[in-house]
Scaffold this motif. Structure first.
Motif, PDB file in Angstrom:
ATOM      1  N   SER A   1      32.841  11.808 -56.985  1.00 48.40           N
ATOM      2  CA  SER A   1      34.096  11.694 -57.191  1.00 48.40           C
ATOM      3  C   SER A   1      34.774  12.741 -57.813  1.00 48.40           C
ATOM      4  O   SER A   1      35.813  13.111 -57.417  1.00 48.40           O
ATOM      5  CB  SER A   1      34.587  10.339 -57.749  1.00 48.40           C
ATOM      6  N   LEU A   2      34.154  13.452 -58.660  1.00 47.84           N
ATOM      7  CA  LEU A   2      34.521  14.577 -59.506  1.00 47.84           C
ATOM      8  C   LEU A   2      34.500  15.779 -58.593  1.00 47.84           C
ATOM      9  O   LEU A   2      35.342  16.677 -59.044  1.00 47.84           O
ATOM     10  CB  LEU A   2      33.698  14.687 -60.604  1.00 47.84           C
ATOM     11  N   ALA A   3      33.749  15.845 -57.769  1.00 46.14           N
ATOM     12  CA  ALA A   3      33.315  17.123 -56.915  1.00 46.14           C
ATOM     13  C   ALA A   3      33.323  16.687 -55.370  1.00 46.14           C
ATOM     14  O   ALA A   3      32.012  16.711 -55.051  1.00 46.14           O
ATOM     15  CB  ALA A   3      32.492  18.100 -57.401  1.00 46.14           C
ATOM     16  N   PRO A   4      34.193  16.138 -54.771  1.00 50.47           N
ATOM     17  CA  PRO A   4      34.339  15.625 -53.485  1.00 50.47           C
ATOM     18  C   PRO A   4      33.746  16.358 -52.297  1.00 50.47           C
ATOM     19  O   PRO A   4      33.300  15.951 -51.436  1.00 50.47           O
ATOM     20  CB  PRO A   4      35.467  14.937 -53.257  1.00 50.47           C
ATOM     21  N   GLU A   5      33.656  17.691 -52.501  1.00 55.62           N
ATOM     22  CA  GLU A   5      32.960  18.439 -51.297  1.00 55.62           C
ATOM     23  C   GLU A   5      31.583  18.993 -51.603  1.00 55.62           C
ATOM     24  O   GLU A   5      31.031  19.641 -50.744  1.00 55.62           O
ATOM     25  CB  GLU A   5      33.951  19.894 -51.276  1.00 55.62           C
ATOM     26  N   TRP A   6      31.020  18.434 -52.758  1.00 56.48           N
ATOM     27  CA  TRP A   6      29.676  18.806 -53.190  1.00 56.48           C
ATOM     28  C   TRP A   6      28.910  17.827 -52.687  1.00 56.48           C
ATOM     29  O   TRP A   6      28.969  16.615 -52.781  1.00 56.48           O
ATOM     30  CB  TRP A   6      29.805  19.050 -54.683  1.00 56.48           C
TER      31      TRP A   6
ATOM     32  N   ILE B   1      23.798  13.217 -51.359  1.00 59.78           N
ATOM     33  CA  ILE B   1      22.201  13.108 -50.812  1.00 59.78           C
ATOM     34  C   ILE B   1      21.605  12.207 -51.816  1.00 59.78           C
ATOM     35  O   ILE B   1      20.642  11.430 -51.389  1.00 59.78           O
ATOM     36  CB  ILE B   1      21.847  14.505 -50.817  1.00 59.78           C
ATOM     37  N   GLY B   2      21.573  12.664 -53.180  1.00 55.12           N
ATOM     38  CA  GLY B   2      21.006  11.541 -54.137  1.00 55.12           C
ATOM     39  C   GLY B   2      21.277  10.184 -53.973  1.00 55.12           C
ATOM     40  O   GLY B   2      20.287   9.331 -54.053  1.00 55.12           O
ATOM     41  N   TYR B   3      22.681   9.829 -53.968  1.00 49.61           N
ATOM     42  CA  TYR B   3      22.715   8.514 -53.697  1.00 49.61           C
ATOM     43  C   TYR B   3      22.433   7.874 -52.552  1.00 49.61           C
ATOM     44  O   TYR B   3      22.033   6.712 -52.279  1.00 49.61           O
ATOM     45  CB  TYR B   3      24.607   8.397 -53.908  1.00 49.61           C
ATOM     46  N   ALA B   4      22.303   8.571 -51.308  1.00 47.59           N
ATOM     47  CA  ALA B   4      22.008   8.262 -50.151  1.00 47.59           C
ATOM     48  C   ALA B   4      20.509   7.977 -50.332  1.00 47.59           C
ATOM     49  O   ALA B   4      19.999   6.992 -49.733  1.00 47.59           O
ATOM     50  CB  ALA B   4      22.048   9.389 -48.849  1.00 47.59           C
ATOM     51  N   LEU B   5      19.568   8.724 -50.879  1.00 48.35           N
ATOM     52  CA  LEU B   5      18.332   8.459 -51.058  1.00 48.35           C
ATOM     53  C   LEU B   5      17.953   7.002 -51.883  1.00 48.35           C
ATOM     54  O   LEU B   5      17.068   6.446 -51.471  1.00 48.35           O
ATOM     55  CB  LEU B   5      17.666   9.820 -51.628  1.00 48.35           C
ATOM     56  N   ALA B   6      18.893   7.021 -52.801  1.00 50.80           N
ATOM     57  CA  ALA B   6      18.639   5.927 -53.821  1.00 50.80           C
ATOM     58  C   ALA B   6      19.007   4.634 -52.857  1.00 50.80           C
ATOM     59  O   ALA B   6      18.463   3.371 -52.899  1.00 50.80           O
ATOM     60  CB  ALA B   6      19.495   5.864 -54.838  1.00 50.80           C
TER      61      ALA B   6
ATOM     62  N   LEU C   1      26.234   7.911 -46.424  1.00 54.78           N
ATOM     63  CA  LEU C   1      26.334   9.075 -47.531  1.00 54.78           C
ATOM     64  C   LEU C   1      25.822  10.415 -47.092  1.00 54.78           C
ATOM     65  O   LEU C   1      26.393  11.373 -47.298  1.00 54.78           O
ATOM     66  CB  LEU C   1      25.860   8.558 -48.736  1.00 54.78           C
ATOM     67  N   MET C   2      24.791  10.260 -46.245  1.00 54.15           N
ATOM     68  CA  MET C   2      23.866  11.460 -45.894  1.00 54.15           C
ATOM     69  C   MET C   2      24.580  12.167 -44.921  1.00 54.15           C
ATOM     70  O   MET C   2      24.961  13.582 -45.037  1.00 54.15           O
ATOM     71  CB  MET C   2      22.554  11.087 -45.437  1.00 54.15           C
ATOM     72  N   THR C   3      25.388  11.550 -43.906  1.00 56.22           N
ATOM     73  CA  THR C   3      26.447  12.167 -42.949  1.00 56.22           C
ATOM     74  C   THR C   3      27.678  12.815 -43.744  1.00 56.22           C
ATOM     75  O   THR C   3      27.796  13.735 -43.287  1.00 56.22           O
ATOM     76  CB  THR C   3      26.925  10.898 -42.050  1.00 56.22           C
ATOM     77  N   GLN C   4      28.268  12.132 -44.699  1.00 56.33           N
ATOM     78  CA  GLN C   4      29.015  12.834 -45.572  1.00 56.33           C
ATOM     79  C   GLN C   4      28.607  14.296 -46.177  1.00 56.33           C
ATOM     80  O   GLN C   4      29.218  15.117 -46.106  1.00 56.33           O
ATOM     81  CB  GLN C   4      29.815  11.896 -46.516  1.00 56.33           C
ATOM     82  N   ALA C   5      27.430  13.996 -46.669  1.00 55.51           N
ATOM     83  CA  ALA C   5      27.019  15.266 -47.448  1.00 55.51           C
ATOM     84  C   ALA C   5      26.857  16.372 -46.463  1.00 55.51           C
ATOM     85  O   ALA C   5      27.159  17.390 -46.613  1.00 55.51           O
ATOM     86  CB  ALA C   5      25.498  14.790 -48.042  1.00 55.51           C
ATOM     87  N   PHE C   6      26.279  15.927 -45.238  1.00 56.95           N
ATOM     88  CA  PHE C   6      25.847  17.267 -44.398  1.00 56.95           C
ATOM     89  C   PHE C   6      27.189  17.538 -43.553  1.00 56.95           C
ATOM     90  O   PHE C   6      27.308  18.957 -43.030  1.00 56.95           O
ATOM     91  CB  PHE C   6      24.814  16.603 -43.355  1.00 56.95           C
ATOM     92  N   GLU C   7      28.273  16.582 -43.630  1.00 55.19           N
ATOM     93  CA  GLU C   7      29.535  17.267 -43.005  1.00 55.19           C
ATOM     94  C   GLU C   7      30.259  18.214 -43.892  1.00 55.19           C
ATOM     95  O   GLU C   7      30.830  18.955 -43.616  1.00 55.19           O
ATOM     96  CB  GLU C   7      30.497  15.939 -42.698  1.00 55.19           C
TER      97      GLU C   7
ATOM     98  N   SER D   1      27.965  14.295 -34.394  1.00 52.40           N
ATOM     99  CA  SER D   1      28.626  14.358 -35.498  1.00 52.40           C
ATOM    100  C   SER D   1      28.648  15.623 -36.135  1.00 52.40           C
ATOM    101  O   SER D   1      27.705  16.538 -35.876  1.00 52.40           O
ATOM    102  CB  SER D   1      28.157  13.351 -36.581  1.00 52.40           C
ATOM    103  N   ASP D   2      29.693  16.123 -36.945  1.00 48.49           N
ATOM    104  CA  ASP D   2      29.580  17.238 -37.597  1.00 48.49           C
ATOM    105  C   ASP D   2      28.370  17.354 -38.511  1.00 48.49           C
ATOM    106  O   ASP D   2      27.730  18.624 -38.989  1.00 48.49           O
ATOM    107  CB  ASP D   2      30.716  17.410 -38.462  1.00 48.49           C
ATOM    108  N   ALA D   3      27.616  16.311 -39.102  1.00 49.06           N
ATOM    109  CA  ALA D   3      26.565  16.161 -39.899  1.00 49.06           C
ATOM    110  C   ALA D   3      25.464  16.775 -39.118  1.00 49.06           C
ATOM    111  O   ALA D   3      24.758  17.483 -39.820  1.00 49.06           O
ATOM    112  CB  ALA D   3      26.175  15.042 -40.313  1.00 49.06           C
TER     113      ALA D   3
END
Length: 127
Positions: free
Chosen positions: A4-9, A14-19, A32-38, A108-110
């Motif tokens: 939430s502090l760095a929404p484009e990072w 990825i870390g949260y997706a793995l968890a 979450l992984m999709t958002q990260a790769f997008e 997807s864009d991901a």
């Protein structure tokens, strides 16, 4: 919080997706992984590795291999498998899984972000 502090990072996602995946929450993990790769696909190359994280990603790679081959949610599961393989520095395996994700309907864009990382990085050994 980092997401939430760095929404484009992408790295916090990825870390949260793995968890989430490790705890069995595959739907959130995929989102979450999709958002990260997008948003920031190259952040996958910034992963701060530890022995336990490598073990976790290797276990998830096996988990998503089983899911993808058994068609639970093939478009999502193949993408997650491609992500795990990219994280494990297996570009050929990641490309194969990304192709299968596209065949299963994931446009997807991901997927494009993941393929961009595969094409734009010089690969060297395990994490």
């Amino acid at each position: 919080r980092a997401a939430s502090l760095a929404p484009e990072w992408g790295l916090p996602r990825i870390g949260y997706a793995l968890a989430c995946a490790a705890s069995g929450n595959t739907q959130s993990a995929s989102r979450l992984m999709t958002q990260a790769f997008e948003r920031d696909p190259y952040s996958a190359l910034e992963m701060p590795w530890s022995d336990s994280l490598i073990d976790t990603v290797m276990q998830l790679e096996g988990f998503y291999t089983d899911r993808a081959l058994n068609s639970y949610n093939p478009a999502s599961d193949w993408f997650m498998l491609a992500s795990m393989r990219l994280l494990l520095n297996d570009p050929d395996g990641a490309a194969e899984a990304a192709f299968e994700a596209e065949v299963a309907g994931n446009r997807s864009d991901a997927i494009q972000g993941l393929l961009d990382v595969l094409a734009g990085h010089e690969w060297q050994g395990a994490p």
